[in-house]
Motif scaffolding. Sequence first.
Motif, PDB file in Angstrom:
ATOM      1  N   TYR A 109       0.795  -1.096  -0.058  1.00 37.97           N
ATOM      2  CA  TYR A 109       0.148   0.171   0.007  1.00 37.97           C
ATOM      3  C   TYR A 109       0.759   1.439  -0.129  1.00 37.97           C
ATOM      4  O   TYR A 109       1.522   1.419   0.715  1.00 37.97           O
ATOM      5  CB  TYR A 109      -1.053   0.046   1.152  1.00 37.97           C
ATOM      6  N   ILE A 110       0.560   2.122  -0.776  1.00 40.95           N
ATOM      7  CA  ILE A 110       1.277   3.125  -0.972  1.00 40.95           C
ATOM      8  C   ILE A 110       0.377   4.566  -1.037  1.00 40.95           C
ATOM      9  O   ILE A 110      -0.670   4.542  -1.398  1.00 40.95           O
ATOM     10  CB  ILE A 110       2.390   3.268  -2.235  1.00 40.95           C
ATOM     11  N   GLN A 111       0.919   5.593  -0.441  1.00 43.07           N
ATOM     12  CA  GLN A 111       0.152   6.968  -0.728  1.00 43.07           C
ATOM     13  C   GLN A 111      -0.036   7.407  -2.061  1.00 43.07           C
ATOM     14  O   GLN A 111       0.950   6.985  -2.917  1.00 43.07           O
ATOM     15  CB  GLN A 111       0.968   7.962   0.046  1.00 43.07           C
ATOM     16  N   PRO A 112      -1.107   8.145  -2.842  1.00 42.29           N
ATOM     17  CA  PRO A 112      -1.318   8.387  -4.065  1.00 42.29           C
ATOM     18  C   PRO A 112      -0.062   9.092  -4.309  1.00 42.29           C
ATOM     19  O   PRO A 112       0.478  10.111  -3.596  1.00 42.29           O
ATOM     20  CB  PRO A 112      -2.566   9.268  -3.951  1.00 42.29           C
ATOM     21  N   ASP A 113       0.491   9.268  -5.773  1.00 40.87           N
ATOM     22  CA  ASP A 113       1.304   9.748  -6.240  1.00 40.87           C
ATOM     23  C   ASP A 113       2.880   9.229  -6.001  1.00 40.87           C
ATOM     24  O   ASP A 113       3.742   9.655  -6.639  1.00 40.87           O
ATOM     25  CB  ASP A 113       1.500  11.418  -6.188  1.00 40.87           C
ATOM     26  N   GLU A 114       2.933   8.250  -5.117  1.00 44.49           N
ATOM     27  CA  GLU A 114       4.267   7.552  -4.877  1.00 44.49           C
ATOM     28  C   GLU A 114       4.774   7.090  -5.946  1.00 44.49           C
ATOM     29  O   GLU A 114       6.027   7.006  -6.411  1.00 44.49           O
ATOM     30  CB  GLU A 114       4.161   6.739  -3.739  1.00 44.49           C
ATOM     31  N   VAL A 162      -0.974  -0.797  -4.467  1.00 45.20           N
ATOM     32  CA  VAL A 162      -2.161  -0.472  -4.267  1.00 45.20           C
ATOM     33  C   VAL A 162      -2.296   1.198  -3.698  1.00 45.20           C
ATOM     34  O   VAL A 162      -1.628   1.292  -2.385  1.00 45.20           O
ATOM     35  CB  VAL A 162      -3.127  -1.202  -3.230  1.00 45.20           C
ATOM     36  N   GLU A 163      -2.687   1.920  -4.285  1.00 45.55           N
ATOM     37  CA  GLU A 163      -2.891   3.372  -3.908  1.00 45.55           C
ATOM     38  C   GLU A 163      -3.904   3.478  -2.778  1.00 45.55           C
ATOM     39  O   GLU A 163      -5.157   3.343  -3.276  1.00 45.55           O
ATOM     40  CB  GLU A 163      -2.800   4.144  -4.947  1.00 45.55           C
ATOM     41  N   VAL A 164      -3.443   3.743  -1.942  1.00 46.51           N
ATOM     42  CA  VAL A 164      -4.492   4.010  -0.795  1.00 46.51           C
ATOM     43  C   VAL A 164      -4.197   5.226  -0.082  1.00 46.51           C
ATOM     44  O   VAL A 164      -3.110   5.755   0.713  1.00 46.51           O
ATOM     45  CB  VAL A 164      -4.616   2.853   0.384  1.00 46.51           C
TER      46      VAL A 164
END
Length: 404
Positions: free
Chosen positions: A195-200, A214-216
């Motif tokens: 899980y990664i922060q958006p835009d990472e 998975v962007e969360v």
Amino acid sequence: PALGLPARAAAQDPADRRAVLVVLPLVRKDYVADSGTDTPNIKELRGNSLRFDRVIPECMPALPLRRTLVTGMRSFPFRDWKRTEGMPAVPGYNPVWDWQPVMMETMRAGSVDTVYVTDNPIVDGPRVGRVVRAGGRAEAAGARSIQDEIAAIRRQTQATERTFKAGIRELRDFSGFVGIDPFDPVDAVQAPPIYIQPDEVEREGIGTMNDRLVEVDWGGDDVDDLRSAYRDHVEAVDEWFGRLMDAVPDDAFLFVLGDIGIALGEHDYIGRGTPTSHRESYEVPFMIRDPDGRKSGDDVDWYASTHDVAPTILSYMGLTIPGKMWGEDLTALLDDVDEDDLYNRPFSITASGSLIVVRDKRWLMVADREEIERRMYDDDEEVEDDITRFQDIANEDTGQLTDM
């Protein structure tokens, strides 16, 4: 006898020596050593063991690592990877191949009784000998969210309870070798998400992780819930480990290690086998308790890893290490052999799917296999400014990047 074999074992017939391998599932070293987590049983063993303080798994996630554990061969580079029915299409997910050595097969050829307690499906077949299943099932996991990662952590706790219970039964009046390895069968059929922060993905350049990213967009409450669940897991592992230790005889050679770490929201990542700059998310406990008490309580900075386990246990049992095993015999350190006399390993390399993590005592690099996307961090422990310490400086120090 093998180098480093204690006098007690050297005087014994190989069939009379005893060794126990215990895997602590999903336990980070920093959550045992100094995080404030209540782990008295693991800490007691740390005080009575030779401790390796810079260990990260040879590969990740949990199933590829198990292949390394029982074969003594690095799984990475994944040159032998083939898409295997029933397993995720991720490099490293394979059964043990026929041409690879198997630790238990070598023991049994040397007249050592073996039993391996696990729900890991790749530990199977006549080459591995007797396997005791703890009763876990590979049920389909749900949709991907932070709550699903918390559910996965709780499955690891359940795997620990059932496997350690079964292991305690096998430790009663055993001979030879017992391996006790909690494993969530879901990890054999579904590679754990990251899980990664958006835009990472765009900012960090990590677009090579197959479908595991998975962007969360999570917040502080989500991270708090995750870390609370993880702390509960580590404390439950410790409680069951204490019960297990009550059944381990004092004259048995004991090897205890974590399997893989987990990122808990540090540096914008959550999950197992993450490409994070946070090295504590990778490091796992790694301890050897010698029945004669040699090097009890000592620390070793040498970069040991998962592929050193099988050669070390075989050496202690007085058996010849198969030539294909690439790991080091760490029993040498129990005598007067200095860690500098071991094979020169001034850095560690691990892989998770399509990403490679390289680190030494200062630098940490994350790259894809083609070395197109590369990130490097100056993880100097004397630098107190985390913003500086964990900035990607791959383009600022190209010489060091080339060295890594």
